[in-house]
Design a protein around this motif. Structure first.
Motif, PDB file in Angstrom:
ATOM      1  N   LEU A  16       0.835  -1.203   0.000  1.00 30.88           N
ATOM      2  CA  LEU A  16       0.000   0.000   0.000  1.00 30.88           C
ATOM      3  C   LEU A  16       0.867   1.249   0.000  1.00 30.88           C
ATOM      4  O   LEU A  16       1.873   1.310   0.706  1.00 30.88           O
ATOM      5  N   SER A  17       0.461   2.241  -0.779  1.00 29.84           N
ATOM      6  CA  SER A  17       1.135   3.536  -0.703  1.00 29.84           C
ATOM      7  C   SER A  17       0.727   4.222   0.592  1.00 29.84           C
ATOM      8  O   SER A  17      -0.271   3.837   1.225  1.00 29.84           O
ATOM      9  N   LEU A  18       1.469   5.247   0.989  1.00 27.30           N
ATOM     10  CA  LEU A  18       1.132   5.979   2.209  1.00 27.30           C
ATOM     11  C   LEU A  18      -0.268   6.580   2.107  1.00 27.30           C
ATOM     12  O   LEU A  18      -1.070   6.507   3.048  1.00 27.30           O
ATOM     13  N   GLY A  19      -0.604   7.137   0.954  1.00 23.93           N
ATOM     14  CA  GLY A  19      -1.922   7.737   0.755  1.00 23.93           C
ATOM     15  C   GLY A  19      -3.040   6.718   0.889  1.00 23.93           C
ATOM     16  O   GLY A  19      -4.059   6.970   1.542  1.00 23.93           O
ATOM     17  N   ASP A  20      -2.855   5.528   0.272  1.00 22.66           N
ATOM     18  CA  ASP A  20      -3.876   4.478   0.361  1.00 22.66           C
ATOM     19  C   ASP A  20      -4.033   3.978   1.794  1.00 22.66           C
ATOM     20  O   ASP A  20      -5.141   3.704   2.253  1.00 22.66           O
ATOM     21  N   ARG A  21      -2.906   3.880   2.478  1.00 26.19           N
ATOM     22  CA  ARG A  21      -2.952   3.404   3.869  1.00 26.19           C
ATOM     23  C   ARG A  21      -3.763   4.392   4.733  1.00 26.19           C
ATOM     24  O   ARG A  21      -4.611   3.992   5.524  1.00 26.19           O
ATOM     25  N   GLU A  22      -3.514   5.679   4.556  1.00 29.94           N
ATOM     26  CA  GLU A  22      -4.262   6.690   5.316  1.00 29.94           C
ATOM     27  C   GLU A  22      -5.748   6.668   4.950  1.00 29.94           C
ATOM     28  O   GLU A  22      -6.610   6.830   5.808  1.00 29.94           O
ATOM     29  N   ARG A  23      -6.047   6.440   3.651  1.00 29.28           N
ATOM     30  CA  ARG A  23      -7.447   6.354   3.243  1.00 29.28           C
ATOM     31  C   ARG A  23      -8.138   5.183   3.948  1.00 29.28           C
ATOM     32  O   ARG A  23      -9.267   5.306   4.421  1.00 29.28           O
ATOM     33  N   LEU A  24      -7.472   4.056   4.019  1.00 26.16           N
ATOM     34  CA  LEU A  24      -8.098   2.869   4.610  1.00 26.16           C
ATOM     35  C   LEU A  24      -8.243   3.000   6.119  1.00 26.16           C
ATOM     36  O   LEU A  24      -9.212   2.491   6.688  1.00 26.16           O
ATOM     37  N   PHE A  25      -7.319   3.684   6.766  1.00 24.66           N
ATOM     38  CA  PHE A  25      -7.492   3.955   8.202  1.00 24.66           C
ATOM     39  C   PHE A  25      -8.713   4.853   8.403  1.00 24.66           C
ATOM     40  O   PHE A  25      -9.528   4.634   9.296  1.00 24.66           O
ATOM     41  N   GLY A  26      -8.835   5.882   7.567  1.00 24.80           N
ATOM     42  CA  GLY A  26      -9.977   6.782   7.681  1.00 24.80           C
ATOM     43  C   GLY A  26     -11.281   6.100   7.320  1.00 24.80           C
ATOM     44  O   GLY A  26     -12.315   6.312   7.966  1.00 24.80           O
ATOM     45  N   TYR A  27     -11.265   5.248   6.293  1.00 22.65           N
ATOM     46  CA  TYR A  27     -12.475   4.565   5.817  1.00 22.65           C
ATOM     47  C   TYR A  27     -13.022   3.609   6.875  1.00 22.65           C
ATOM     48  O   TYR A  27     -14.232   3.364   6.946  1.00 22.65           O
ATOM     49  N   LEU A  28     -12.147   3.068   7.709  1.00 27.30           N
ATOM     50  CA  LEU A  28     -12.582   2.195   8.808  1.00 27.30           C
ATOM     51  C   LEU A  28     -13.614   2.887   9.681  1.00 27.30           C
ATOM     52  O   LEU A  28     -14.576   2.274  10.149  1.00 27.30           O
ATOM     53  N   GLU A  29     -13.398   4.179   9.916  1.00 26.92           N
ATOM     54  CA  GLU A  29     -14.259   4.920  10.830  1.00 26.92           C
ATOM     55  C   GLU A  29     -15.289   5.754  10.084  1.00 26.92           C
ATOM     56  O   GLU A  29     -16.018   6.548  10.678  1.00 26.92           O
ATOM     57  N   GLY A  30     -15.329   5.570   8.764  1.00 29.57           N
ATOM     58  CA  GLY A  30     -16.347   6.264   7.991  1.00 29.57           C
ATOM     59  C   GLY A  30     -16.026   7.711   7.712  1.00 29.57           C
ATOM     60  O   GLY A  30     -16.880   8.469   7.274  1.00 29.57           O
ATOM     61  N   SER A  31     -14.793   8.140   8.019  1.00 28.24           N
ATOM     62  CA  SER A  31     -14.415   9.544   7.798  1.00 28.24           C
ATOM     63  C   SER A  31     -13.576   9.650   6.537  1.00 28.24           C
ATOM     64  O   SER A  31     -13.597   8.772   5.692  1.00 28.24           O
ATOM     65  N   GLY A  32     -12.832  10.714   6.424  1.00 32.94           N
ATOM     66  CA  GLY A  32     -11.916  10.853   5.303  1.00 32.94           C
ATOM     67  C   GLY A  32     -10.578  10.228   5.628  1.00 32.94           C
ATOM     68  O   GLY A  32     -10.468   9.351   6.492  1.00 32.94           O
ATOM     69  N   LYS A  33      -9.526  10.678   4.959  1.00 34.87           N
ATOM     70  CA  LYS A  33      -8.177  10.159   5.227  1.00 34.87           C
ATOM     71  C   LYS A  33      -7.809  10.407   6.684  1.00 34.87           C
ATOM     72  O   LYS A  33      -8.093  11.466   7.238  1.00 34.87           O
ATOM     73  N   MET A  34      -7.172   9.427   7.310  1.00 33.88           N
ATOM     74  CA  MET A  34      -6.731   9.606   8.691  1.00 33.88           C
ATOM     75  C   MET A  34      -5.336  10.220   8.665  1.00 33.88           C
ATOM     76  O   MET A  34      -4.342   9.539   8.451  1.00 33.88           O
ATOM     77  N   ILE A  35      -5.283  11.512   8.874  1.00 35.04           N
ATOM     78  CA  ILE A  35      -3.999  12.223   8.837  1.00 35.04           C
ATOM     79  C   ILE A  35      -3.358  12.189  10.213  1.00 35.04           C
ATOM     80  O   ILE A  35      -2.173  11.928  10.350  1.00 35.04           O
TER      81      ILE A  35
END
Length: 400
Positions: A225-244
């Motif tokens: 996973l790229s860093l961007g995809d990883r952040e997206r999937l962390f955020g998607y877990l909680e139904g929000s946007g990218k987890m920054i």
């Protein structure tokens, strides 16, 4: 990116005492073998209440770091650094101050408590009101997911979690986020993608803490996973946007059980401390002159250990057999107060001996401490710069 990481810091108050060791440092020493740890000198925090008296901050910081090393904090296991040497703390603090509701700061429990306790100081300052936000920036800049605190500090961690949530909600949105997240899920492979979706559903529908922990672990193991995809999937877990920014958890520590020489909490302000590296003769004198049960006026008077400050030291330092000897001997007046104090003296001196030995190396060559901190600041700053790169990009402040 989600990585298990512990962060903790101390204000530079100079040489530490046994209360610091039993309340904080012993825990740090355990944690450094279990997680990647960052321990820092919170020198900017010292300014929030002592902005008018800064002469000793630097000297106090070096003395405190020597005590950390003497206690057994290992720079090969943990990153030791000074807050003000990593300016990204201040940058994140500034940017987050733009989106932090004033009411959130005013309702932090310790804000009013500290103003009442320190009524002799003028704390009607912007810095004092904002110190919980600076504390949050200290944590969020390293995406630390674990912060060792006592129960009284839990509101600070909850405040930090709310800030991270608000930041991710405001700035984690991106065009076509859901579509990009679903494309990223496919990159996990069919088996892991199915598990990810199951865990996401369990968390969002039933709030299962175990589900989100397993999902975090799953993403942590994913290599492609790229860093961007990883952040997206962390955020998607909680139904929000990218987890920054990562929401930290409080790592609850036991309340310090180390009393002062007078039975109150051990504190420099009470003048009842034994320093971590106190001179041997001074330790002996301090313990021998400790107050005891006032009912024991004469050697032949029976006493009650529960009313004696020395007994509190036995609870920290003595084994069951010694405690039994104290209880029976004191209540029957078969032992005197000086006899009762001797095992405490022996135990403290035994505990301090390796600390003095470890400290001597750094006292003989102070440059070693400077090198450890310089190295730690460099490591900490690299992590902080990674976070700030993502923060600036999310906020639209990326000029590259």
């Amino acid at each position: 990116m989600y990585v298990e990481r512990v962060l903790s810091g101390m204000r530079p108050t100079g040489r530490l005492h046994l209360g610091h060791y039993h309340g904080v440092l012993k825990n740090w020493i355990t944690l450094q073998h279990e997680y990647p740890c960052l321990f820092f000198v919170a020198d900017w925090h010292a300014l929030t209440t002592s902005y008018d008296d800064t002469a000793r901050i630097v000297d106090n910081a070096w003395e405190m770091v020597v005590d950390w090393l003497a206690a057994g904090v290992d720079p090969a296991q943990a990153t030791l650094f000074v807050q003000s040497r990593v300016p990204e703390h201040a940058e994140l603090h500034l940017l987050m101050s733009m989106m932090t509701p004033l009411g959130w700061l005013e309702r932090v429990p310790t804000y009013k408590d500290q103003i009442e306790k320190l009524s002799h100081k003028d704390l009607t300052t912007y810095g004092f009101l904002g110190y919980p936000l600076l504390m949050s920036a200290d944590i969020l800049i390293y995406r630390a997911d674990k912060v060792p605190v006592g129960e009284d500090q839990i509101p600070h961690i909850e405040f930090t979690r709310e800030l991270a949530r608000r930041f991710n909600h405001l700035y984690g949105r991106e065009p076509d986020f859901e579509e990009k997240a679903k494309e990223a899920i496919k990159k996990l492979g069919s088996k892991r993608a199915k598990l990810y979706n199951e865990l996401r559903t369990r968390y969002q529908e039933r709030g299962e803490a175990e589900a989100i922990e397993r999902a975090h672990a799953l993403l942590g193991e994913a290599q492609n996973l790229s860093l961007g995809d990883r952040e997206r999937l962390f955020g998607y877990l909680e139904g929000s946007g990218k987890m920054i920014l990562v929401e930290p958890e409080a790592l609850l520590t036991e309340a310090a059980k180390m009393p002062g020489l007078d039975g109150q909490k051990m504190s420099k302000s009470y003048n009842n401390t034994i320093a971590l590296r106190e001179d041997r003769d001074s330790v002996i004198k301090k313990v021998r002159t400790m107050p005891t049960d006032p009912a024991r006026v004469r050697r032949t008077d029976p006493g009650d250990p529960d009313k004696c400050p020395v007994w509190q030291f036995h609870l920290v330092y003595s084994d069951a057999a010694t405690r039994d000897w104290v209880q029976k001997g004191c209540r029957s007046a078969s032992i005197g107060c000086l006899e009762c104090k001797q095992p405490v003296i022996d135990a403290i001196l035994k505990e301090q001996e390796p600390m003095r030995e470890r400290a001597q190396v750094y006292l003989d060559d102070p440059q070693l401490v400077r090198n450890i901190i310089a190295d730690g600041c460099e490591k900490a700053r690299k992590l902080a710069q990674e976070t700030m790169r993502d923060v600036r990009e999310a906020m639209g402040l990326d000029y590259t």
